[in-house]
Design a protein around this motif. Sequence first.
Motif, PDB file in Angstrom:
ATOM      1  N   GLN A   1       2.356   1.637  -3.423  1.00 46.31           N
ATOM      2  CA  GLN A   1       1.326   2.060  -4.373  1.00 46.31           C
ATOM      3  C   GLN A   1       1.079   3.558  -4.256  1.00 46.31           C
ATOM      4  N   LEU A   2       0.998   4.051  -3.025  1.00 49.72           N
ATOM      5  CA  LEU A   2       0.795   5.492  -2.836  1.00 49.72           C
ATOM      6  C   LEU A   2       1.994   6.295  -3.294  1.00 49.72           C
TER       7      LEU A   2
ATOM      8  N   LYS B   1       0.827  -1.201   0.000  1.00 48.59           N
ATOM      9  CA  LYS B   1       0.000   0.000   0.000  1.00 48.59           C
ATOM     10  C   LYS B   1       0.868   1.261   0.000  1.00 48.59           C
TER      11      LYS B   1
ATOM     12  N   ARG C   1       1.913   6.450  -7.228  1.00 49.07           N
ATOM     13  CA  ARG C   1       0.640   6.796  -7.864  1.00 49.07           C
ATOM     14  C   ARG C   1       0.898   7.861  -8.925  1.00 49.07           C
TER      15      ARG C   1
END
Length: 88
Positions: free
Chosen positions: A83-84, A80, A87
């Motif tokens: 992914q952030l 996570k 982005r």
Amino acid sequence: MNRTFMLGYYQGVVETAPAVFSAAKTAEFATAMTVQHLRHANVSTSDIHDFLINDAHVSPRIVAQYISLSAAELEAAQAKMMQLAFRV
């Protein structure tokens, strides 16, 4: 596993964390990675906890957040964060 190696691993994660991470997010990422790595090396949870707080000087709040997670939960947290970070 000796503390010099463990500190080197933690510092290596800090130095290679994505540049877009804040200092706090870098500490979270390095803590999650270190907990997972040291568990794979069969280091006890209490030794990991003591190392992160006493040697790596990680915030007790961050250690508490990640020390009790399972391997799958640690991997999900790391994914996570990455992914952030990336982005588009």
